[in-house]
Design a protein around this motif. Sequence first.
Motif, PDB file in Angstrom:
ATOM      1  N   PHE A   1      18.975  51.054  60.825  1.00  0.00           N
ATOM      2  CA  PHE A   1      20.551  51.139  61.049  1.00  0.00           C
ATOM      3  C   PHE A   1      21.045  52.205  61.253  1.00  0.00           C
ATOM      4  CE2 PHE A   1      25.113  50.542  60.400  1.00  0.00           C
ATOM      5  CZ  PHE A   1      25.117  49.394  61.323  1.00  0.00           C
TER       6      PHE A   1
ATOM      7  N   ILE B   1      21.824  52.384  65.392  1.00  0.00           N
ATOM      8  CA  ILE B   1      22.975  53.273  65.785  1.00  0.00           C
ATOM      9  C   ILE B   1      23.670  54.539  66.013  1.00  0.00           C
ATOM     10  CG2 ILE B   1      25.113  52.678  65.575  1.00  0.00           C
ATOM     11  CD1 ILE B   1      23.997  50.186  65.491  1.00  0.00           C
ATOM     12  N   ARG B   2      23.280  55.544  65.597  1.00  0.00           N
ATOM     13  CA  ARG B   2      23.460  56.487  65.676  1.00  0.00           C
ATOM     14  C   ARG B   2      22.225  57.051  66.863  1.00  0.00           C
ATOM     15  NH1 ARG B   2      21.629  60.657  61.793  1.00  0.00           N
ATOM     16  NH2 ARG B   2      23.102  62.263  63.039  1.00  0.00           N
TER      17      ARG B   2
ATOM     18  N   LEU C   1      26.635  50.086  73.472  1.00  0.00           N
ATOM     19  CA  LEU C   1      27.178  48.957  72.443  1.00  0.00           C
ATOM     20  C   LEU C   1      28.401  48.384  72.916  1.00  0.00           C
ATOM     21  CD1 LEU C   1      26.980  51.503  69.481  1.00  0.00           C
ATOM     22  CD2 LEU C   1      25.089  49.526  69.694  1.00  0.00           C
TER      23      LEU C   1
ATOM     24  N   MET D   1      30.758  46.042  67.182  1.00  0.00           N
ATOM     25  CA  MET D   1      30.731  46.937  67.840  1.00  0.00           C
ATOM     26  C   MET D   1      30.729  48.433  66.963  1.00  0.00           C
ATOM     27  SD  MET D   1      26.713  46.159  68.803  1.00  0.00           S
ATOM     28  CE  MET D   1      26.858  44.706  69.640  1.00  0.00           C
TER      29      MET D   1
ATOM     30  N   MET E   1      30.412  48.601  63.470  1.00  0.00           N
ATOM     31  CA  MET E   1      29.027  49.350  63.028  1.00  0.00           C
ATOM     32  C   MET E   1      28.395  50.493  63.463  1.00  0.00           C
ATOM     33  SD  MET E   1      26.972  45.959  64.696  1.00  0.00           S
ATOM     34  CE  MET E   1      25.697  46.631  64.481  1.00  0.00           C
ATOM     35  N   PHE E   2      29.296  51.511  64.382  1.00  0.00           N
ATOM     36  CA  PHE E   2      29.214  52.686  65.616  1.00  0.00           C
ATOM     37  C   PHE E   2      29.188  53.438  64.749  1.00  0.00           C
ATOM     38  CE2 PHE E   2      30.565  56.445  67.355  1.00  0.00           C
ATOM     39  CZ  PHE E   2      29.110  56.495  68.234  1.00  0.00           C
TER      40      PHE E   2
ATOM     41  N   ALA F   1      27.768  54.216  60.640  1.00  0.00           N
ATOM     42  CA  ALA F   1      27.053  54.882  60.635  1.00  0.00           C
ATOM     43  C   ALA F   1      26.918  55.826  60.416  1.00  0.00           C
ATOM     44  CB  ALA F   1      25.433  54.630  61.445  1.00  0.00           C
TER      45      ALA F   1
END
Length: 432
Positions: free
Chosen positions: A264, A268-269, A276, A303, A306-307, A310
């Motif tokens: 994950f 994401i990174r 996204l 989104m 999540m970004f 991370a």
Amino acid sequence: MSDTHAQSVAFVRETALPPAAPPMAASGPVLWMRTNLFATWPNALLTVAAIYVIYVILTATLPWMLNGLWNTTSLSECREALDGVTGACFSVLTERWNQLLFGFTYPSDSYWRPTLAFVLLFLAAAPVLFFDLPRKLLFFTGVYPFLAYWLIWGGTIFVPIIALLGFVAGYFVYERFVKNSFAAGFFGGIAVACVIWYIGGLLIPVGASDNAMLTAVPSRNLGGFMLNMMLGVTCVSLSVPIGIALALGRQSNLPVVKMISVLFIEFIRGVPLITLLFVANVMLAYFFPPDATVDLFLRVVIMITMFSSAYIAEVIRGGLAALPKGQYEAANSLGLDYAQSMRLIILPQALKISIPGIVNIAVGLFKDTTLVSVISLFDIVGMIRGPILASTDWNGVYWELFMFAAVLFFIVCYGISQYSQWLERRLATDHR
């Protein structure tokens, strides 16, 4: 003889002289300038060069700002009033301030609702940011998200009440069963919360009352700087605990948990935020049931959270790695289990080390909320580039609008930076 003897005796002062002021060159503004601005020849040259640059900038911008107009109704009228004199047309700010702050479709008679939610935000965040305040204020902190939702989006008040009851019931179930099994407490709490939300969703149409209603506002009508603040506060608040969980999962001894956390974080990174956001706008709805209508604002929050989570996970992992091994051994020697050692010993020290990195990500995330304008959400930048500059009255006004947006973002980001520095000084207990 006696006169000669009297003259040879030394004089002894009985009272002290008043203290003399230090030399001007060793105190006050002169000392500060010699220490900070003209300590060495290179520093003196850099100071003179900086003063010259500031002078050039001010001589070019001050006349433009001081001659600015605030009471015209269009750019052409502003230029006619200036009559060739250099000056800004700040009238666009007084004419379109409501669109810059609230968007162009939010009901004008309901501006008091997001304004009240913004004011209450400081009261809700105070006991979390300043831990010397009474802990009783945390009750309002827990209630605030549901109250703010009702104020901004409107509708019946029973929706946030049912959501709050679901969270409270889930928390009590978690506390009851987590002592025996973390999984049983966690998933049991989620199950109880979902049951209450489902039952509440069936009962809300029956119990809804006009007296408990505010005019419902869809997310498409949210805009302006209000939208930036909502996204920034919501996503930062959610990404910190998720980032902590991901950082702990990446260091877990369980292969499945570690693999999921690593995949994950690295995925994401490795993806730009704007990608996204396009996924949130176009593709994320396909991951929900066919009949579900997931709000675009919720998809964007998912989104962006999540970004940022991370990146926060990697910052917190660095703080965990910076702790000496003896801290983990000390927790084990006290007989603490994993959850207790992390909550009481490891995480407080790791989070203190990670404060600068977390604040840096929070500031960057808040500025990145302007990217939502590419998916037709009219934040303050989207309002400037879209409806305001598209109108014939203000087409051609750029500096005034973008400078106003820059001032708003600077105030928020500078406030976050100053709070982080105060928190670092407050928690600097290493050498006391």
